[in-house]
Design a protein around this motif. Structure first.
Motif, PDB file in Angstrom:
ATOM      1  N   TYR A  24       7.658  14.035  13.581  1.00  0.00           N
ATOM      2  CA  TYR A  24       7.556  13.635  11.787  1.00  0.00           C
ATOM      3  C   TYR A  24       6.886  13.628  10.830  1.00  0.00           C
ATOM      4  CZ  TYR A  24       9.208  19.607  12.363  1.00  0.00           C
ATOM      5  OH  TYR A  24       9.499  19.926  12.775  1.00  0.00           O
ATOM      6  N   VAL A  25       5.320  13.026  10.759  1.00  0.00           N
ATOM      7  CA  VAL A  25       5.501  11.953  10.237  1.00  0.00           C
ATOM      8  C   VAL A  25       4.804  12.437   8.779  1.00  0.00           C
ATOM      9  CG1 VAL A  25       3.726  10.050  10.061  1.00  0.00           C
ATOM     10  CG2 VAL A  25       4.741  11.152  12.500  1.00  0.00           C
ATOM     11  N   LEU A  53       0.678  -1.271   0.094  1.00  0.00           N
ATOM     12  CA  LEU A  53       0.095  -0.254  -0.446  1.00  0.00           C
ATOM     13  C   LEU A  53       0.804   1.499   0.125  1.00  0.00           C
ATOM     14  CD1 LEU A  53      -2.651  -1.217   2.570  1.00  0.00           C
ATOM     15  CD2 LEU A  53      -2.916  -1.619   0.197  1.00  0.00           C
ATOM     16  N   GLY A  54       2.188   1.222   0.790  1.00  0.00           N
ATOM     17  CA  GLY A  54       3.030   2.353   0.888  1.00  0.00           C
ATOM     18  C   GLY A  54       4.026   2.161   1.714  1.00  0.00           C
ATOM     19  N   TYR A  55       3.915   3.771   2.588  1.00  0.00           N
ATOM     20  CA  TYR A  55       4.777   3.728   3.573  1.00  0.00           C
ATOM     21  C   TYR A  55       4.639   4.963   4.295  1.00  0.00           C
ATOM     22  CZ  TYR A  55       7.761   1.325  -0.100  1.00  0.00           C
ATOM     23  OH  TYR A  55       8.256   0.884  -1.147  1.00  0.00           O
ATOM     24  N   ILE A  56       4.884   4.860   5.573  1.00  0.00           N
ATOM     25  CA  ILE A  56       5.116   5.641   6.561  1.00  0.00           C
ATOM     26  C   ILE A  56       6.332   5.336   7.126  1.00  0.00           C
ATOM     27  CG2 ILE A  56       4.647   6.495   9.054  1.00  0.00           C
ATOM     28  CD1 ILE A  56       2.296   4.627   8.021  1.00  0.00           C
ATOM     29  N   LEU A  76      -7.310   3.777   1.267  1.00  0.00           N
ATOM     30  CA  LEU A  76      -6.605   2.897   1.774  1.00  0.00           C
ATOM     31  C   LEU A  76      -5.725   3.197   2.895  1.00  0.00           C
ATOM     32  CD1 LEU A  76      -3.914   3.420  -1.261  1.00  0.00           C
ATOM     33  CD2 LEU A  76      -5.485   1.367  -0.638  1.00  0.00           C
ATOM     34  N   PRO A  77      -6.041   2.437   3.915  1.00  0.00           N
ATOM     35  CA  PRO A  77      -4.884   2.209   5.017  1.00  0.00           C
ATOM     36  C   PRO A  77      -4.136   2.111   5.378  1.00  0.00           C
ATOM     37  CG  PRO A  77      -6.554   0.416   5.260  1.00  0.00           C
ATOM     38  CD  PRO A  77      -6.376   1.007   3.451  1.00  0.00           C
ATOM     39  N   LEU A  78      -3.439   2.263   6.503  1.00  0.00           N
ATOM     40  CA  LEU A  78      -2.324   1.536   6.613  1.00  0.00           C
ATOM     41  C   LEU A  78      -1.590   2.836   8.053  1.00  0.00           C
ATOM     42  CD1 LEU A  78      -1.935   4.243   3.037  1.00  0.00           C
ATOM     43  CD2 LEU A  78       0.719   3.643   3.890  1.00  0.00           C
ATOM     44  N   ARG A  79      -0.668   0.959   8.252  1.00  0.00           N
ATOM     45  CA  ARG A  79      -0.354   1.161   9.861  1.00  0.00           C
ATOM     46  C   ARG A  79       0.937   1.071   9.556  1.00  0.00           C
ATOM     47  NH1 ARG A  79      -1.986   1.668  14.889  1.00  0.00           N
ATOM     48  NH2 ARG A  79      -0.884   0.043  16.921  1.00  0.00           N
ATOM     49  N   GLY A  80       1.400   1.864  10.492  1.00  0.00           N
ATOM     50  CA  GLY A  80       3.352   1.141  10.748  1.00  0.00           C
ATOM     51  C   GLY A  80       3.856   1.390  12.026  1.00  0.00           C
ATOM     52  N   GLU A  81       4.225   0.673  12.544  1.00  0.00           N
ATOM     53  CA  GLU A  81       4.423   0.704  13.994  1.00  0.00           C
ATOM     54  C   GLU A  81       6.948   0.358  14.479  1.00  0.00           C
ATOM     55  OE1 GLU A  81       3.157  -2.655  16.396  1.00  0.00           O
ATOM     56  OE2 GLU A  81       1.543  -2.295  15.944  1.00  0.00           O
ATOM     57  N   PHE A  82       6.891   1.381  14.991  1.00  0.00           N
ATOM     58  CA  PHE A  82       8.434   1.905  15.471  1.00  0.00           C
ATOM     59  C   PHE A  82       8.751   2.302  16.545  1.00  0.00           C
ATOM     60  CE2 PHE A  82       5.917   3.989  11.276  1.00  0.00           C
ATOM     61  CZ  PHE A  82       7.287   4.135  11.379  1.00  0.00           C
ATOM     62  N   PRO A  86      14.282   2.558  24.581  1.00  0.00           N
ATOM     63  CA  PRO A  86      12.757   2.392  23.773  1.00  0.00           C
ATOM     64  C   PRO A  86      11.586   2.685  24.017  1.00  0.00           C
ATOM     65  CG  PRO A  86      12.705   0.218  25.618  1.00  0.00           C
ATOM     66  CD  PRO A  86      13.947   0.722  26.157  1.00  0.00           C
ATOM     67  N   TYR A  87      10.915   3.520  23.045  1.00  0.00           N
ATOM     68  CA  TYR A  87      10.307   4.260  22.505  1.00  0.00           C
ATOM     69  C   TYR A  87       9.121   3.565  21.642  1.00  0.00           C
ATOM     70  CZ  TYR A  87       7.738   9.000  23.190  1.00  0.00           C
ATOM     71  OH  TYR A  87       7.022   9.930  23.950  1.00  0.00           O
ATOM     72  N   PRO A  88       8.291   3.410  21.666  1.00  0.00           N
ATOM     73  CA  PRO A  88       7.229   2.521  20.566  1.00  0.00           C
ATOM     74  C   PRO A  88       6.510   4.070  20.070  1.00  0.00           C
ATOM     75  CG  PRO A  88       6.255   1.567  22.656  1.00  0.00           C
ATOM     76  CD  PRO A  88       8.011   2.437  22.474  1.00  0.00           C
ATOM     77  N   ILE A  89       5.967   3.535  18.834  1.00  0.00           N
ATOM     78  CA  ILE A  89       5.225   4.895  18.374  1.00  0.00           C
ATOM     79  C   ILE A  89       4.837   4.196  16.799  1.00  0.00           C
ATOM     80  CG2 ILE A  89       4.771   6.643  16.480  1.00  0.00           C
ATOM     81  CD1 ILE A  89       7.827   7.586  17.910  1.00  0.00           C
ATOM     82  N   ALA A  90       2.900   3.963  16.956  1.00  0.00           N
ATOM     83  CA  ALA A  90       1.876   3.795  16.038  1.00  0.00           C
ATOM     84  C   ALA A  90       1.256   4.611  15.530  1.00  0.00           C
ATOM     85  CB  ALA A  90       1.118   2.240  16.363  1.00  0.00           C
ATOM     86  N   VAL A  91       1.615   4.428  13.999  1.00  0.00           N
ATOM     87  CA  VAL A  91       0.575   5.517  13.139  1.00  0.00           C
ATOM     88  C   VAL A  91       0.118   4.354  12.681  1.00  0.00           C
ATOM     89  CG1 VAL A  91       1.265   7.080  11.442  1.00  0.00           C
ATOM     90  CG2 VAL A  91       2.359   6.807  13.412  1.00  0.00           C
ATOM     91  N   THR A  92      -1.294   5.969  12.374  1.00  0.00           N
ATOM     92  CA  THR A  92      -2.893   4.723  11.793  1.00  0.00           C
ATOM     93  C   THR A  92      -3.238   5.923  10.987  1.00  0.00           C
ATOM     94  OG1 THR A  92      -3.138   2.998  13.058  1.00  0.00           O
ATOM     95  CG2 THR A  92      -4.626   3.667  11.834  1.00  0.00           C
ATOM     96  N   ALA A  93      -2.869   5.905   9.426  1.00  0.00           N
ATOM     97  CA  ALA A  93      -3.288   6.524   8.495  1.00  0.00           C
ATOM     98  C   ALA A  93      -4.423   6.275   7.829  1.00  0.00           C
ATOM     99  CB  ALA A  93      -2.587   7.643   7.631  1.00  0.00           C
ATOM    100  N   ARG A  94      -5.061   6.754   6.789  1.00  0.00           N
ATOM    101  CA  ARG A  94      -6.443   6.544   5.911  1.00  0.00           C
ATOM    102  C   ARG A  94      -5.941   7.599   4.577  1.00  0.00           C
ATOM    103  NH1 ARG A  94     -11.683   8.181   4.205  1.00  0.00           N
ATOM    104  NH2 ARG A  94     -11.987   9.096   6.471  1.00  0.00           N
ATOM    105  N   THR A  95      -5.565   7.095   3.756  1.00  0.00           N
ATOM    106  CA  THR A  95      -5.729   8.155   2.468  1.00  0.00           C
ATOM    107  C   THR A  95      -6.374   8.520   1.710  1.00  0.00           C
ATOM    108  OG1 THR A  95      -5.389   6.608   0.630  1.00  0.00           O
ATOM    109  CG2 THR A  95      -2.819   6.675   1.821  1.00  0.00           C
TER     110      THR A  95
END
Length: 115
Positions: free
Chosen positions: A39-40, A21-24, A102-108, A89-98
Motif C-alpha cells: 500500500y502506497v 514537498l510532502g511525504y510518501i 509536485l514531483p515526489l520521490r522516496g526510497e525505502f 533487504p528489499y529496496p523500493i522506490a516510489v516516484t509520484a507527481r501530485t
C-alpha cells in the motif's frame, strides 16, 4: 530518513519526508516473504492525502533486477500493488507527481524477516 512505525496488531508503516514537498508512506501487508500487497500513500507537507496524477513503484528482491508492479488506485493519493517479497533487504522506490505538479520521490529498504 525513513520513519518506521510498528504498532502492535497494525501493519508496519514506512514513511519518508520528501524535502518540503510532502511525504510518501508504504506498508507491506503482510510483511513477510511471499505474496503481499504494498500500500502506497502520498501526503502533502501538511500530512493530508495528496491528490496524485502519476505514480511509479519499483522494487527489487535481493540482487535481482528492479521491477515495476502494476499499481492500482484506491483513492486520490492511495494506491496498492501486488508484490512477491523475498526475505532480507528489499529496496523500493516510489516516484509520484501530485495534481499540483509536485514531483515526489522516496526510497525505502524493507527488511523482510525470514519467518
Amino acid at each position: 530518513i525513513v520513519s518506521v512505525l510498528r504498532a502492535p496488531g497494525r501493519p508496519t508503516q514506512y514513511t519518508v519526508q520528501v524535502g518540503t514537498l510532502g511525504y510518501i508512506r508504504v506498508s507491506p501487508q503482510p510483511e513477510r516473504a511471499g505474496p503481499s500487497r504494498l500500500y502506497v500513500t502520498v501526503y502533502t507537507v501538511f500530512e493530508n492525502v495528496a491528490p496524485t496524477e502519476e505514480i511509479v513503484v519499483t522494487a527489487a528482491a535481493g540482487d535481482g533486477p528492479s521491477r515495476s508492479p502494476d499499481v492500482r488506485r484506491l483513492g486520490p493519493g492511495r494506491f496498492v500493488a501486488d508484490v512477491e517479497l523475498e526475505a532480507g533487504p528489499y529496496p523500493i522506490a516510489v516516484t509520484a507527481r501530485t495534481r499540483d505538479g509536485l514531483p515526489l520521490r522516496g526510497e525505502f529498504e524493507l527488511d523482510i524477516p525470514t519467518e
